[in-house]
Design a protein around this motif. Structure first.
Motif, short mmCIF file in Angstrom:
data_model
loop_
_atom_site.label_atom_id
_atom_site.label_comp_id
_atom_site.label_asym_id
_atom_site.label_seq_id
_atom_site.Cartn_x
_atom_site.Cartn_y
_atom_site.Cartn_z
N UNK A 83 -1.45 11.71 -1.68
CA UNK A 83 0.10 11.28 -1.83
C UNK A 83 0.98 11.99 -2.74
N UNK A 129 12.22 4.63 -3.53
CA UNK A 129 11.01 5.42 -3.09
C UNK A 129 9.79 4.53 -3.59
N UNK A 144 7.55 2.94 -1.55
CA UNK A 144 6.44 3.30 -0.74
C UNK A 144 5.89 2.28 0.06
N UNK A 145 6.16 0.89 0.00
CA UNK A 145 5.46 0.04 0.74
C UNK A 145 5.45 0.25 2.22
N UNK A 146 6.68 0.59 2.72
CA UNK A 146 6.89 0.60 4.18
C UNK A 146 6.59 2.28 4.56
N UNK A 148 4.79 5.71 5.22
CA UNK A 148 3.52 6.04 5.21
C UNK A 148 3.30 7.31 4.33
N UNK A 149 4.19 8.28 4.09
CA UNK A 149 4.00 9.22 3.27
C UNK A 149 3.59 8.93 1.77
N UNK A 150 3.75 7.89 1.41
CA UNK A 150 3.28 7.12 0.11
C UNK A 150 2.43 6.05 0.34
N UNK A 151 1.50 6.28 1.54
CA UNK A 151 0.50 5.21 1.65
C UNK A 151 1.08 3.89 2.29
N UNK A 152 2.03 3.81 2.58
CA UNK A 152 2.80 2.46 2.97
C UNK A 152 2.53 2.23 4.38
N UNK A 153 2.72 1.00 4.74
CA UNK A 153 2.56 0.52 6.12
C UNK A 153 3.89 0.39 6.99
N UNK A 208 -1.52 -5.68 1.19
CA UNK A 208 -2.03 -4.68 0.31
C UNK A 208 -3.38 -5.04 -0.27
N UNK A 216 -4.03 4.94 -3.63
CA UNK A 216 -2.77 4.36 -3.49
C UNK A 216 -2.45 3.82 -4.65
N UNK A 271 -0.22 3.99 -6.90
CA UNK A 271 0.95 3.72 -7.13
C UNK A 271 1.58 2.39 -6.36
N UNK A 272 1.10 2.08 -5.32
CA UNK A 272 1.52 1.01 -4.41
C UNK A 272 1.50 -0.06 -5.52
#
Lengths: 165, 566, 294
Positions: free
Chosen positions: A127, B238, B240-242, B244-249, C49, C223, C225-226
């Motif tokens: 990422x 940004x 990222x929770x939604x 996908x480029x940041x691993x979000x869903x 998550x 992940x 950062x999430x």
């Protein structure tokens, strides 16, 4: 100070319930004790049980707040039903949403594995792109360095505040 | 309308046309815009909503005109995306969701309860002001060139697009709170302000419907709020929770969105069903059939609405397990809906039906709602939905529910309560002609889209040059849309011209037995001189036609008839 | 309706003060439900998550200060006590006590925000921020990768494991004829089955000592950062509610200084109290969920 709230003395409200002070203090004492307990237990219990117990303690605390501080125990029952109905809908929301994400999870893993492969097996790189883009947009400076430079006092007081690292 | 020839004597002593009513009690812009009177707030809501409806209607006509030809007619594809997004967003958030509860509900609910106002008049005004802010923000988005995400704001596209998504989602967020405050107000008003003589099962069915609606507004709308807030934060910060480029869903966004937006469909349809329940009894001159079933089915629909949202996500990557669960649950919604249909039809059976303008819309509603419900079944079936998903079949289906049902009931309600609101009767001939034109035009527009969809025309497509066979369906649809447009303009003419030319309305022009007909026309500022006694709200026999009055007069107190005793 | 016993604080459209008080209270409870539903969205994101990427929580929570979190919990609990006491004082027309209690509540609220400020600035200092603003902690933790290899799987290992597992699973599926549509539609790389703890799962079944040792050394998950996105959005929204709470409490403080509340009319104090207790109630859950992850 009189705590006999159910008598209609002058200066007593015509509507609502007056909590006796000892009760408020007892509830507060219980809340503090439970907080200390949950901190003391954290990290001591194996696996998921630690989480379950922490959530259990939190729920007991929440009930104490709702029943006594928020007067639900002495309020019109319907207000309690409203509160419970809210919790029920929260449960429906959590239940269905997590049931679904739990089952489609297997479809995402291959995608993530591909992404990992494309990143040369490095989790860091997976990422990296959006972060790079952000840092480039800020003249190669991360928020980390720029903020720390500007706000020296904040960084110091943070050290004083015994931050973990 | 039958005349008995004899003079019938009213038992109501208050004047029919008092010198001072809620319309002329105070004057000036501020006396309206900052009023706490639920009736004035209702009227202002109605005007604002109809303005938004006009705007959304213009976009609808632009879409239909563009699709008349397979190639490009007026818009580039990018412009077309913006036009249909604005059509959807305006119609959903500014017209259909506030429509019946905020405009008609605000006007009628306290009157039906025999109350002086809603429980929280200031909150009611705040809710209207929030609506106006939302409307202005939507106009601002329009001025900035519109957005191109579709009204559903699906991620990740809504994170990437350069159009002002943050502004329109902020508008929807604010409108959400407007809706929450209306719902909150209605629940408390119904609970705490009923007169002692009105038990739960003596409430008019519209109140049951508004109560169920308010339940959904309270529970579901905040989830839309947090969803849109997360989307805004996603775009600005940004997180990222939604994304996908940041691993979000991104599918999680759809869960959040539909947890609100499916129940929102019932925020639209439930009050519409309530309006129809009132009208069908009044214009059949007959007690409503199966009162308790209609009341309970409203609550049942409100509860079911929370457990079927996944049927919007059958092809979005939702798991097979949940697809099956949501499909099965979706079918269950048809039960309470069918209960209502059955009871309305049975109410009409052997009634003496008066085909006044509101009744024409009511009959269209029932015809259209039946089609809407039945075409929902193939969409709830997984196998057929894979084929029909995101085609014009879906477009036709939800226009049959949202427009043909909700909007028709809204228009029926406006025609029904117009004399009470304004004190004037509109021209029945013009209005009736408009009603037929709108009803026929609607079916021409949207019925042709069912075959179009099953042939495979996807929704939101701008060009269909590769498929010349589809053009005829599009052309029929566009012609129907123009018929509707003429019909709606005609209806607007009939209503607006009545303000200056219409004859004075009687106390009760249609013979409804609910409490709002007992007050003067138009009502006085605090609604009633004396708190009225609530009897059976469907004892239509307690009102008799009087030639002298030109309307119905109350001849005896409404009583709970043994036949209908619950 | 009779006007002779209609006190000035009862609005014209209510019959009496009981009806008005009950209506106000019910309205507030309904509003609290909307607040709960707003936070429900965030808790839902948390749960999802947490279920699928537990490693980011085990990793990320190390950067939060448990002591500060606990201190903040105690501060909010104290403020709840003073608020409840304040409501009682208003009910009994004890103006001085009411003012003191409201002032103490606001003091606690500010204390909470100040501690939150220190916590946030620590995050800014370390670059442990949300989403794309997260600075990869290679320097601090990367060196310990090797040491942790035994306890925690890296994603590459997890994928390799999954490959082995999934071949069995595929065979079983084919034999049972229960192959799902999603599996057949997936790209060839669908040989990877569900890894039990997510891509780089932290081995929850490891012996306690190993876990302790690994706690500060296992590698940074992809992940990570999430976790901080969720941390910031949850505590941020809660913080906004604290600020709104301070504004509300200040408002009733001003009104009660003017003597607006006594035993015949104290509804606003009661309603603000309910709101403030809800803010506390949400923190009661946030604290263990974010700070006490192990």
């Amino acid at each position: 100070m009189s705590n006999k709230s159910h008598h209609h003395e002058p200066g007593h409200p015509t509507v609502g319930h007056v909590s006796p002070l000892p009760q408020l203090f007892m509830v507060f004492g219980a809340l503090v004790a439970l907080t200390i307990l949950t901190v003391a237990l954290s990290g001591k219990l194996p696996g998921a049980s630690g989480m379950m117990i922490a959530m259990g303690i939190a729920t007991v605390k929440a009930l104490l707040v709702a029943l006594y501080f928020m007067h639900l125990r002495y309020d019109r029952p319907f207000n309690g039903y409203i509160f419970l109905a809210g919790i029920l809908f929260v449960a429906v929301f959590f239940g269905f949403a997590s049931l679904d994400t739990a089952t489609y999870r297997r479809d995402i893993l291959p995608y993530e594995a591909d992404k990992l492969g494309a990143a040369g097996g490095s989790e860091e790189a997976m990422y990296e792109e959006p972060r790079k883009a952000y840092q480039n947009a800020h003249q190669g400076k991360s928020l980390h360095t720029s903020e720390a430079g500007e706000e020296q006092p904040a960084a110091e007081s943070e050290d004083a505040g015994a931050a973990a690292h | 309308m039958s005349s008995t020839g004899q003079t019938v004597k009213s038992i109501l002593t208050s004047p029919v046309h008092p010198e001072v009513n809620y319309l002329n009690a105070t004057k000036g812009f501020a006396s309206w815009f900052f009023t706490l009177d639920h009736k004035r707030i209702g009227i202002m809501y109605m005007c604002s909503i109809l303005t938004a409806f006009f705007l959304g209607g213009v976009f609808a006509m632009l879409i239909r005109t563009e699709l008349f030809t397979p190639g490009q007619l007026m818009f580039t594809s990018d412009q077309y995306n913006r036009v249909f997004t604005l059509h959807g967003a305006i119609m959903v958030f500014l017209v259909l969701i506030p429509g019946i509860p905020a405009a008609l509900g605000n006007f009628v609910l306290p009157l039906m309860l025999g109350a002086k106002d809603v429980a929280f008049p200031r909150l009611n005004l705040l809710s209207y002001h929030l609506y106006v802010i939302g409307l202005v923000m939507a106009l601002l988005v329009l001025g900035l060139g519109g957005i191109d995400t579709g009204w559903t704001f699906y991620t990740p596209y809504s994170i990437q697009t350069q159009t002002p998504v943050v502004l329109i989602t902020s508008a929807a967020f604010i409108l959400g709170f407007s809706s929450i405050f209306t719902g909150l107000n209605f629940i408390v008003t119904i609970h705490k302000m009923r007169p002692p003589s009105m038990t739960w099962f003596k409430m008019p069915l519209l109140l049951w419907a508004l109560y169920s609606t308010a339940l959904i507004q309270i529970v579901a709308t905040p989830v839309l709020g947090i969803t849109l807030l997360l989307l805004i934060v996603e775009r600005v910060m940004h997180i990222g929770i939604f994304n996908p480029a940041l691993g979000g869903d991104p599918v999680l966004f759809q869960h959040f969105f539909w947890f609100y937006s499916h129940p929102a469909v019932y925020i639209m349809i439930l009050p519409a069903m309530g309006v129809i329940s009132e009208l069908v009894s009044t214009f059949s001159r007959k007690h409503i059939f199966g009162y308790r079933f209609i009341a309970y089915s409203s609550i049942a629909i409100a509860i079911f609405s929370f457990i079927v949202w996944g049927h919007h996500m059958f092809t979005s990557g939702q798991s097979n397990l949940m697809n099956m669960v949501f499909s099965a649950l979706t079918f269950s919604v048809s039960i309470p809906s069918a209960v209502k249909m059955f009871n309305w039809l049975t109410t009409m059976y052997k009634g003496s039906i008066n085909l006044a303008t509101p009744m024409i819309y009511t009959l269209s509603f029932m015809f259209i709602f039946a089609i809407a419900g039945l075409t929902g079944l193939p969409l709830a079936t997984l196998a057929t939905d894979i084929h029909l998903h995101d085609t014009y079949f879906v477009v036709a289906h939800f226009h049959y529910t949202m427009m043909g049902s909700t909007l028709f009931a809204f228009v029926a309600g406006i025609h029904y309560w117009w004399p009470k609101m304004t004190g004037r009767m509109y021209n029945q001939k013009v209005a009736r002609f408009a009603a037929w034109l709108v009803s026929i035009g609607f079916n021409v527009t949207f019925f042709s889209q069912f075959p179009l969809g099953s042939l495979g025309m996807p929704r939101r497509y701008h060009l269909y040059e590769a498929m010349p066979d589809w053009q005829i369906y599009h052309q029929i649809s566009t012609i129907g849309a123009y018929m509707q447009m003429i019909g709606f303009l005609l209806a607007a003419y009939a209503l607006i011209s009545s303000l200056s030319k219409g004859k004075l309305a009687p106390r009760n022009p249609w013979g409804g037995a609910t409490l709002e007909w007992e007050t003067s026309t138009p009502p006085i500022t605090f609604n009633f001189e004396d708190t009225p006694d609530a009897g059976d709200p469907y004892d239509v026999e307690s009102w008799q036609w009087s030639d002298e009055e030109g309307g119905y007069v109350k001849v005896r107190p409404s009583v709970v008839d043994e036949d209908h005793a619950e | 309706m009779s006007h002779h016993d209609h006190p000035s604080h009862v609005h014209h459209h209510f019959e009496n003060e009981v009806q008005q008080f009950d209506s106000d209270k019910m309205g507030m409870w309904l509003f609290l439900v909307t607040e709960i539903m707003i936070f429900a969205g965030l808790f839902c994101a948390y749960i999802i998550y947490r279920t699928h990427n537990p490693e980011i929580f085990h990793y990320g929570h190390q950067f939060l200060d448990k002591q500060l979190g606990a201190l903040n919990t105690l501060i909010l609990l104290t403020s709840s006590l003073t608020m409840a006491w304040g409501v009682r004082a208003a009910q009994l027309s004890q103006k001085k006590t009411l003012l003191t209690m409201l002032a103490l509540t606001m003091l606690c609220a500010f204390g909470f925000l100040i501690i939150k400020y220190f916590e946030y600035s620590a995050k800014i200092h370390h670059g442990t921020l949300y989403g794309d603003r997260y600075v990869w902690q290679t320097d601090e933790h990367g060196g310990e990768h090797g040491a942790s290899g035994d306890e925690a799987h890296s994603m590459a290992e997890a994928v390799a494991d999954a490959q082995a597992v999934s071949e069995d699973a595929m065979a079983a599926e084919a034999a049972g004829g229960t192959s799902t549509m999603n599996a057949s539609m997936a790209v060839p790389s669908s040989q990877f089955a569900l890894a039990p703890e997510g891509p780089s799962g932290f081995d929850l079944n490891a012996p306690e000592e190993q876990k302790e040792a690994a706690a500060h050394s296992f590698p940074q998950p992809a992940k990570a950062h999430l976790f901080f996105s969720i941390y910031f959005i949850m505590t941020g929204l809660h913080g906004i509610h604290v600020v709104i709470g301070i504004i509300c409490i200040f408002t009733i403080f001003v009104f009660s200084a003017r003597g607006a509340y006594n035993s015949t009319y104290y509804t606003p104090v009661d309603l603000v109290g309910l709101y403030w207790h809800l803010v506390d109630l949400i923190w009661i859950y946030l604290f263990p969920l974010l700070y006490l992850v192990d």
